[in-house]
Design a protein around this motif. Structure first.
Motif, PDB file in Angstrom:
ATOM      1  N   PHE A 325       0.836  -1.192   0.000  1.00  0.00           N
ATOM      2  CA  PHE A 325       0.000   0.000   0.000  1.00  0.00           C
ATOM      3  C   PHE A 325       0.879   1.255   0.000  1.00  0.00           C
ATOM      4  O   PHE A 325       0.632   2.211  -0.742  1.00  0.00           O
ATOM      5  N   LEU A 326       1.925   1.245   0.840  1.00  0.00           N
ATOM      6  CA  LEU A 326       2.862   2.376   0.870  1.00  0.00           C
ATOM      7  C   LEU A 326       3.523   2.579  -0.491  1.00  0.00           C
ATOM      8  O   LEU A 326       3.708   3.712  -0.942  1.00  0.00           O
ATOM      9  N   VAL A 327       3.898   1.479  -1.156  1.00  0.00           N
ATOM     10  CA  VAL A 327       4.510   1.573  -2.481  1.00  0.00           C
ATOM     11  C   VAL A 327       3.552   2.241  -3.463  1.00  0.00           C
ATOM     12  O   VAL A 327       3.951   3.089  -4.264  1.00  0.00           O
ATOM     13  N   ALA A 328       2.277   1.871  -3.407  1.00  0.00           N
ATOM     14  CA  ALA A 328       1.288   2.474  -4.296  1.00  0.00           C
ATOM     15  C   ALA A 328       1.160   3.975  -4.056  1.00  0.00           C
ATOM     16  O   ALA A 328       1.080   4.767  -4.996  1.00  0.00           O
ATOM     17  N   VAL A 329       1.167   4.382  -2.787  1.00  0.00           N
ATOM     18  CA  VAL A 329       1.079   5.810  -2.457  1.00  0.00           C
ATOM     19  C   VAL A 329       2.327   6.549  -2.935  1.00  0.00           C
ATOM     20  O   VAL A 329       2.246   7.619  -3.552  1.00  0.00           O
ATOM     21  N   LEU A 330       3.506   5.980  -2.661  1.00  0.00           N
ATOM     22  CA  LEU A 330       4.759   6.624  -3.060  1.00  0.00           C
ATOM     23  C   LEU A 330       4.853   6.772  -4.578  1.00  0.00           C
ATOM     24  O   LEU A 330       5.331   7.791  -5.079  1.00  0.00           O
ATOM     25  N   ASN A 331       4.383   5.785  -5.316  1.00  0.00           N
ATOM     26  CA  ASN A 331       4.475   5.824  -6.774  1.00  0.00           C
ATOM     27  C   ASN A 331       3.322   6.591  -7.429  1.00  0.00           C
ATOM     28  O   ASN A 331       3.281   6.724  -8.649  1.00  0.00           O
ATOM     29  N   SER A 332       2.394   7.083  -6.642  1.00  0.00           N
ATOM     30  CA  SER A 332       1.223   7.757  -7.202  1.00  0.00           C
ATOM     31  C   SER A 332       1.603   9.080  -7.852  1.00  0.00           C
ATOM     32  O   SER A 332       2.593   9.727  -7.491  1.00  0.00           O
ATOM     33  N   LYS A 333       0.793   9.486  -8.821  1.00  0.00           N
ATOM     34  CA  LYS A 333       1.010  10.770  -9.493  1.00  0.00           C
ATOM     35  C   LYS A 333       0.883  11.925  -8.504  1.00  0.00           C
ATOM     36  O   LYS A 333       1.568  12.941  -8.609  1.00  0.00           O
ATOM     37  N   PHE A 334      -0.018  11.762  -7.527  1.00  0.00           N
ATOM     38  CA  PHE A 334      -0.234  12.842  -6.567  1.00  0.00           C
ATOM     39  C   PHE A 334       1.034  13.152  -5.779  1.00  0.00           C
ATOM     40  O   PHE A 334       1.409  14.314  -5.612  1.00  0.00           O
ATOM     41  N   LEU A 335       1.700  12.108  -5.274  1.00  0.00           N
ATOM     42  CA  LEU A 335       2.873  12.354  -4.432  1.00  0.00           C
ATOM     43  C   LEU A 335       4.020  12.958  -5.241  1.00  0.00           C
ATOM     44  O   LEU A 335       4.769  13.794  -4.721  1.00  0.00           O
ATOM     45  N   THR A 336       4.167  12.557  -6.499  1.00  0.00           N
ATOM     46  CA  THR A 336       5.171  13.196  -7.360  1.00  0.00           C
ATOM     47  C   THR A 336       4.805  14.663  -7.585  1.00  0.00           C
ATOM     48  O   THR A 336       5.667  15.545  -7.529  1.00  0.00           O
ATOM     49  N   TYR A 337       3.523  14.943  -7.822  1.00  0.00           N
ATOM     50  CA  TYR A 337       3.069  16.332  -7.984  1.00  0.00           C
ATOM     51  C   TYR A 337       3.347  17.131  -6.706  1.00  0.00           C
ATOM     52  O   TYR A 337       3.833  18.266  -6.758  1.00  0.00           O
ATOM     53  N   TYR A 338       3.064  16.527  -5.562  1.00  0.00           N
ATOM     54  CA  TYR A 338       3.315  17.183  -4.272  1.00  0.00           C
ATOM     55  C   TYR A 338       4.796  17.502  -4.125  1.00  0.00           C
ATOM     56  O   TYR A 338       5.174  18.609  -3.708  1.00  0.00           O
ATOM     57  N   LEU A 339       5.634  16.555  -4.482  1.00  0.00           N
ATOM     58  CA  LEU A 339       7.088  16.735  -4.395  1.00  0.00           C
ATOM     59  C   LEU A 339       7.554  17.854  -5.319  1.00  0.00           C
ATOM     60  O   LEU A 339       8.306  18.745  -4.916  1.00  0.00           O
ATOM     61  N   GLN A 340       7.105  17.830  -6.559  1.00  0.00           N
ATOM     62  CA  GLN A 340       7.530  18.826  -7.541  1.00  0.00           C
ATOM     63  C   GLN A 340       7.035  20.223  -7.178  1.00  0.00           C
ATOM     64  O   GLN A 340       7.696  21.213  -7.470  1.00  0.00           O
ATOM     65  N   THR A 341       5.875  20.297  -6.544  1.00  0.00           N
ATOM     66  CA  THR A 341       5.283  21.591  -6.191  1.00  0.00           C
ATOM     67  C   THR A 341       5.914  22.178  -4.935  1.00  0.00           C
ATOM     68  O   THR A 341       6.208  23.379  -4.876  1.00  0.00           O
ATOM     69  N   ASN A 342       6.147  21.348  -3.939  1.00  0.00           N
ATOM     70  CA  ASN A 342       6.595  21.851  -2.631  1.00  0.00           C
ATOM     71  C   ASN A 342       8.100  21.816  -2.427  1.00  0.00           C
ATOM     72  O   ASN A 342       8.603  22.384  -1.461  1.00  0.00           O
ATOM     73  N   PHE A 343       8.823  21.165  -3.340  1.00  0.00           N
ATOM     74  CA  PHE A 343      10.271  21.052  -3.180  1.00  0.00           C
ATOM     75  C   PHE A 343      10.976  21.522  -4.455  1.00  0.00           C
ATOM     76  O   PHE A 343      11.865  20.848  -4.970  1.00  0.00           O
ATOM     77  N   LYS A 344      10.558  22.675  -4.968  1.00  0.00           N
ATOM     78  CA  LYS A 344      11.109  23.168  -6.234  1.00  0.00           C
ATOM     79  C   LYS A 344      12.611  23.390  -6.159  1.00  0.00           C
ATOM     80  O   LYS A 344      13.316  23.272  -7.165  1.00  0.00           O
ATOM     81  N   GLU A 345      13.113  23.733  -4.982  1.00  0.00           N
ATOM     82  CA  GLU A 345      14.545  24.000  -4.856  1.00  0.00           C
ATOM     83  C   GLU A 345      15.378  22.729  -5.004  1.00  0.00           C
ATOM     84  O   GLU A 345      16.600  22.796  -5.124  1.00  0.00           O
ATOM     85  N   LYS A 346      14.722  21.576  -5.025  1.00  0.00           N
ATOM     86  CA  LYS A 346      15.432  20.308  -5.227  1.00  0.00           C
ATOM     87  C   LYS A 346      15.608  19.983  -6.707  1.00  0.00           C
ATOM     88  O   LYS A 346      16.217  18.978  -7.049  1.00  0.00           O
ATOM     89  N   HIS A 347      15.057  20.837  -7.598  1.00  0.00           N
ATOM     90  CA  HIS A 347      15.143  20.559  -9.028  1.00  0.00           C
ATOM     91  C   HIS A 347      16.580  20.655  -9.525  1.00  0.00           C
ATOM     92  O   HIS A 347      17.318  21.567  -9.172  1.00  0.00           O
TER      93      HIS A 347
END
Length: 415
Positions: A325-347
């Protein structure tokens, strides 16, 4: 005429003070050098009582503190010494902190008991590990609003993603996070109505009982090179991978690039004289593996022993969650979107994201009970996707064609 008289008296007092310092051969010349009548002069001290006749602190402190990172400033000898001194004065400072942070901490000291603060600063304040103690300090001293204005191009020539912090020292409230999509919405504050408070049905990974570990780092990353082998295997060898071998729901063992060398389907010898007991225990356990250098979050659950190198992270206890279940959440489009939106300085260049342990800990998870039926459904879905990923290409195509509708539904549910 009154102003001129005050200025003359002030200058005469400064002369007397300078003469006394000269006569004594010692003294602080800050007051002698300070010129309150010159708007571009710089004072070597700050005293709100002496300068502004304010004894109990300011009503408002507002500002745009300098965006100087420790990394950028690391070769400046004065700056290095300054940071050492600042750490003595502010216990919240830790690690290689950016210089805007002590400005925030000092601002709280300058306020009266009900004073208001507002600053525009880089958004990495919300995710950087060195800022965590300072963030907690502000949260306990009235911080109640965080506004993202990254899309407004506030600073044309600065490659930063700014946020605005707002707080009232004498109050303690829940912290609300908002996003301003345009200057119009920012000025009218429409977004305060449109954006509701943070969802109360989620929790950050760092606030769960999940245990997150990293692969090889520092000296250890070099020391294991003699233990990696593509030819001669023994019973005490297990597969070895790095970040580039991890895909969503799959691992490619064929080619591993590590420390300027390329290995074909490598194994690593579990030599406890070189590798710590804790690392070997981690490698032998079932775990979720997460890639650290990626364009989207890539994770997979592995039950068999596997060794992880630089830039790989692992979760090896699962608290109230089923691992798939955790793997499904981590691989979800939402969590990638969350990461890209909230951690822009990591780009990084090429659209890649540098994910580290602290970043993963800041990701949200839904609040779940391990007995929830929803989790068990995801176990089935993840098993199916991993099965498809493991098939040879030709068989994979046949499987997708024969179960096209089912496969599409499964992937949509997971996302």
């Amino acid at each position: 005429s009154t102003k001129l008289q005050i200025k003359q008296e002030y200058k005469e007092t400064q002369k007397k003070l300078l003469n006394e310092i000269i006569a004594l051969g010692d003294g602080d010349i800050s007051l002698v050098e300070y010129d309150p009548f010159n708007p571009i002069s710089v004072a070597g001290f700050f005293d709100s009582d002496f300068m502004f006749n304010i004894k109990d602190g300011f009503d408002i402190v507002i500002g745009n503190p300098p965006y100087i990172s420790a990394l950028t400033d690391s070769k400046n000898e004065f700056s290095v010494k300054l940071r050492v001194e600042l750490k003595k004065h502010y216990i919240q400072l830790s690690g290689q902190f950016d210089l805007y942070i002590p400005f925030l901490l000092n601002s709280i000291n300058l306020l009266n008991k009900n004073g208001i603060f507002s600053w525009i600063i880089p958004n990495k304040f919300l995710v950087a590990k060195y800022a965590q103690k300072s963030y907690d300090f502000l949260a306990n001293n009235g911080l109640f609003q965080i506004i993202s204005c990254s899309h407004l191009n506030v600073f044309e020539n600065a490659s930063v993603y700014p946020i605005i912090l707002l707080g009232s020292k004498g109050q303690s409230r829940k912290i609300f996070k908002y996003k301003a999509e345009s200057f119009r919405s920012f000025l009218s504050q429409d977004f305060l109505v449109e954006s509701k408070q943070e969802a109360n049905n989620s929790i950050l990974i760092k606030d769960t009982e999940l245990r997150l570990s990293s692969g090889m780092t520092g000296f250890m990353a070099q020391s294991i090179i003699p233990l990696i082998n593509s030819e001669n295997f023994s019973e005490n060898n297990i597969p070895f991978i790095v970040s580039g071998n991890i895909d969503r729901y799959a691992i490619d063992f064929n080619t591993v690039k590590y420390m300027k060398s390329t290995y074909k389907n490598p194994k690593i010898l579990l030599d406890n004289n070189i590798i710590s007991k804790g690392k070997i225990e981690l490698w032998l356990k079932p775990k979720i593996i997460i890639a650290g250098m990626t364009k989207v979050i890539e994770a997979i659950y592995v039950e068999n022993p596997i060794a992880i190198g630089v830039g790989v992270y692992a979760i090896n206890n699962f608290s109230n969650y089923l691992p798939k279940f955790l793997v499904a959440v981590l691989n979800s489009k939402f969590l990638t979107y969350y990461l890209q939106t909230n951690f822009k300085e990591k780009h990084l260049a090429g659209g890649y994201l540098a994910i580290n342990k602290n970043t993963i800990e800041q990701l949200p998870l839904p609040l779940m009970n391990i007995f929830d039926e929803q989790q068990k459904i995801f176990e089935i879905l993840v098993d199916y996707v991993m099965y498809l990923k493991a098939l040879p290409n030709e068989q994979k195509i046949d499987e997708y064609v024969s179960n096209e509708h089912i496969a599409k539904q499964f992937e949509e549910v997971i996302d």
